[in-house]
Write a protein that holds these residues in place. Structure first.
Motif, PDB file in Angstrom:
ATOM      1  N   LEU A  90       0.843  -1.191   0.000  1.00 20.56           N
ATOM      2  CA  LEU A  90       0.000   0.000   0.000  1.00 20.56           C
ATOM      3  C   LEU A  90       0.879   1.241   0.000  1.00 20.56           C
ATOM      4  N   LEU A  91       0.592   2.190  -0.878  1.00 19.32           N
ATOM      5  CA  LEU A  91       1.408   3.396  -0.987  1.00 19.32           C
ATOM      6  C   LEU A  91       0.747   4.626  -0.384  1.00 19.32           C
ATOM      7  N   VAL A  92      -0.506   4.504   0.046  1.00 19.92           N
ATOM      8  CA  VAL A  92      -1.158   5.630   0.717  1.00 19.92           C
ATOM      9  C   VAL A  92      -0.988   5.464   2.222  1.00 19.92           C
ATOM     10  N   ASP A  93      -1.197   6.541   2.981  1.00 18.50           N
ATOM     11  CA  ASP A  93      -1.079   6.482   4.433  1.00 18.50           C
ATOM     12  C   ASP A  93      -2.081   5.481   4.998  1.00 18.50           C
ATOM     13  N   ALA A  94      -1.642   4.707   5.971  1.00 18.92           N
ATOM     14  CA  ALA A  94      -2.505   3.677   6.563  1.00 18.92           C
ATOM     15  C   ALA A  94      -3.759   4.274   7.186  1.00 18.92           C
ATOM     16  N   ASP A  95      -3.704   5.562   7.591  1.00 19.45           N
ATOM     17  CA  ASP A  95      -4.853   6.211   8.230  1.00 19.45           C
ATOM     18  C   ASP A  95      -5.788   6.882   7.226  1.00 19.45           C
ATOM     19  N   THR A  96      -5.548   6.697   5.927  1.00 20.39           N
ATOM     20  CA  THR A  96      -6.429   7.282   4.913  1.00 20.39           C
ATOM     21  C   THR A  96      -7.850   6.740   5.072  1.00 20.39           C
ATOM     22  N   LEU A  97      -8.819   7.646   5.132  1.00 22.59           N
ATOM     23  CA  LEU A  97     -10.217   7.246   5.319  1.00 22.59           C
ATOM     24  C   LEU A  97     -10.768   6.667   4.019  1.00 22.59           C
ATOM     25  N   ILE A  98     -11.254   5.425   4.110  1.00 21.50           N
ATOM     26  CA  ILE A  98     -11.845   4.764   2.952  1.00 21.50           C
ATOM     27  C   ILE A  98     -13.368   4.809   3.023  1.00 21.50           C
ATOM     28  N   VAL A  99     -13.924   4.464   4.191  1.00 21.23           N
ATOM     29  CA  VAL A  99     -15.376   4.462   4.374  1.00 21.23           C
ATOM     30  C   VAL A  99     -15.712   5.094   5.710  1.00 21.23           C
ATOM     31  N   ASN A 100     -16.701   5.962   5.690  1.00 19.79           N
ATOM     32  CA  ASN A 100     -17.223   6.572   6.912  1.00 19.79           C
ATOM     33  C   ASN A 100     -18.590   5.958   7.193  1.00 19.79           C
ATOM     34  N   VAL A 101     -18.721   5.284   8.331  1.00 19.58           N
ATOM     35  CA  VAL A 101     -20.000   4.674   8.704  1.00 19.58           C
ATOM     36  C   VAL A 101     -20.747   5.666   9.583  1.00 19.58           C
ATOM     37  N   ALA A 102     -21.950   6.041   9.151  1.00 12.22           N
ATOM     38  CA  ALA A 102     -22.686   7.104   9.843  1.00 12.22           C
ATOM     39  C   ALA A 102     -24.161   6.756   9.958  1.00 12.22           C
ATOM     40  N   GLU A 103     -24.864   7.588  10.724  1.00 14.83           N
ATOM     41  CA  GLU A 103     -26.320   7.456  10.796  1.00 14.83           C
ATOM     42  C   GLU A 103     -26.921   8.049   9.531  1.00 14.83           C
ATOM     43  N   PRO A 104     -28.022   7.493   9.040  1.00 17.28           N
ATOM     44  CA  PRO A 104     -28.637   8.036   7.821  1.00 17.28           C
ATOM     45  C   PRO A 104     -29.168   9.441   8.067  1.00 17.28           C
ATOM     46  N   GLU A 105     -29.040  10.293   7.051  1.00 15.83           N
ATOM     47  CA  GLU A 105     -29.560  11.651   7.172  1.00 15.83           C
ATOM     48  C   GLU A 105     -31.073  11.623   7.078  1.00 15.83           C
ATOM     49  N   GLU A 106     -31.733  12.396   7.943  1.00 19.69           N
ATOM     50  CA  GLU A 106     -33.196  12.455   7.950  1.00 19.69           C
ATOM     51  C   GLU A 106     -33.653  13.755   7.323  1.00 19.69           C
ATOM     52  N   GLN A 107     -34.717  13.672   6.526  1.00 20.75           N
ATOM     53  CA  GLN A 107     -35.277  14.872   5.893  1.00 20.75           C
ATOM     54  C   GLN A 107     -36.027  15.682   6.926  1.00 20.75           C
ATOM     55  N   ASP A 108     -35.756  16.981   6.971  1.00 25.09           N
ATOM     56  CA  ASP A 108     -36.382  17.869   7.945  1.00 25.09           C
ATOM     57  C   ASP A 108     -37.786  18.243   7.469  1.00 25.09           C
ATOM     58  N   LEU A 109     -38.795  17.700   8.165  1.00 23.79           N
ATOM     59  CA  LEU A 109     -40.178  17.990   7.803  1.00 23.79           C
ATOM     60  C   LEU A 109     -40.830  18.968   8.780  1.00 23.79           C
ATOM     61  N   GLY A 110     -40.025  19.523   9.684  1.00 25.33           N
ATOM     62  CA  GLY A 110     -40.597  20.423  10.681  1.00 25.33           C
ATOM     63  C   GLY A 110     -41.176  19.660  11.854  1.00 25.33           C
ATOM     64  N   GLU A 111     -41.683  20.344  12.842  1.00 27.12           N
ATOM     65  CA  GLU A 111     -42.217  19.702  14.029  1.00 27.12           C
ATOM     66  C   GLU A 111     -43.485  18.941  13.705  1.00 27.12           C
ATOM     67  N   GLU A 112     -43.559  17.708  14.224  1.00 22.82           N
ATOM     68  CA  GLU A 112     -44.723  16.841  14.095  1.00 22.82           C
ATOM     69  C   GLU A 112     -45.140  16.671  12.634  1.00 22.82           C
ATOM     70  N   GLY A 113     -44.136  16.680  11.725  1.00 23.24           N
ATOM     71  CA  GLY A 113     -44.435  16.409  10.321  1.00 23.24           C
ATOM     72  C   GLY A 113     -45.177  17.523   9.625  1.00 23.24           C
ATOM     73  N   GLU A 114     -45.128  18.768  10.191  1.00 28.51           N
ATOM     74  CA  GLU A 114     -45.822  19.886   9.563  1.00 28.51           C
ATOM     75  C   GLU A 114     -45.140  20.261   8.257  1.00 28.51           C
ATOM     76  N   GLU A 115     -45.824  20.995   7.405  1.00 26.77           N
ATOM     77  CA  GLU A 115     -45.270  21.405   6.131  1.00 26.77           C
ATOM     78  C   GLU A 115     -44.165  22.410   6.331  1.00 26.77           C
ATOM     79  N   GLU A 116     -43.381  22.632   5.302  1.00 34.28           N
ATOM     80  CA  GLU A 116     -42.297  23.599   5.346  1.00 34.28           C
ATOM     81  C   GLU A 116     -42.867  24.988   5.612  1.00 34.28           C
ATOM     82  N   PRO A 117     -42.096  25.873   6.264  1.00 36.16           N
ATOM     83  CA  PRO A 117     -42.561  27.238   6.546  1.00 36.16           C
ATOM     84  C   PRO A 117     -43.023  27.971   5.306  1.00 36.16           C
TER      85      PRO A 117
END
Length: 207
Positions: A163-190
């Motif tokens: 391997l020629l890249v640094d061993a600490d090179t980030l290949i995959v970031n495992v994260a929580e899925p992004e949630e769509q902001d629907l406002g409080e209690e699912g109300e419509e956008e402002p």
């Protein structure tokens, strides 16, 4: 053993007009270079070459007038619209010689429930024998929890591959899925609420 073999013809015409004529004849212009030798300009059969060029860093034995040139595909120029191959650069290599190439990274496995794997690096640089280059490198995200980082050091390297890249090179970031902001209690956008308020005001003014 080299699986990819192509018969070439010496290229005697140059320039854009000559390249267009070659492509009309279902031929692809190419050049063989390396090891201090003078470049050799050739044309290759279009369909057979396109099949070989699907694989990154393909090792190709070029037969030119009965003489074999062992080469590695180093660069492919494609038409930006049609994506057809316009030109190929072929690097001369020798058996047992080590070369530096970029290889694709393939992510396998499923992260833990409620987590998603975001690939941050699609290729990495390696050094390996020219006649034994891997098609890709594997990295597993199986069971990884959100917040985990999969690094280059986690890549599964075949024997003889460095391997020629640094061993600490980030290949995959495992994260929580992004949630769509629907406002409080699912109300419509402002913006939608404002439009509704404007409609009501216009109705009152008309009464």
């Amino acid at each position: 053993m080299v699986d990819n073999k192509l018969a070439a013809q010496l290229r005697t015409e140059f320039g854009k007009g000559a390249a267009r004529r070659a492509r009309r004849d279902n031929l692809i212009p190419a050049v063989i270079y390396g090891h201090g030798e003078d470049p050799v300009h050739i044309v290759l059969p279009e369909l057979a070459t396109a099949r070989v060029a699907r694989n990154a860093n393909a090792l190709v034995a070029i037969d030119l007038d009965g003489k074999e040139h062992l080469t590695l595909i180093k660069d492919i120029q494609r038409d930006p619209v049609l994506q057809i191959i316009e030109h190929i650069d072929l690097l001369t290599v020798r058996r047992g010689e080590k070369v530096t190439v970029d290889v694709p990274v393939t992510v396998e496995g499923e992260p833990a429930p409620g987590a998603v794997a975001n690939q941050e690096a699609t290729t990495v640089s390696i050094e390996a024998e020219a006649t034994d280059l891997p098609d890709n490198l594997l990295v597993s995200v199986e069971g990884r929890e959100a917040g985990a980082h999969v690094l280059a050091s986690d890549l599964l390297l075949p024997k003889g591959v460095a391997l020629l890249v640094d061993a600490d090179t980030l290949i995959v970031n495992v994260a929580e899925p992004e949630e769509q902001d629907l406002g409080e209690e699912g109300e419509e956008e402002p913006a939608a609420t404002e439009e509704s308020a404007e409609s009501e005001a216009e109705g009152e003014a008309a009464e």
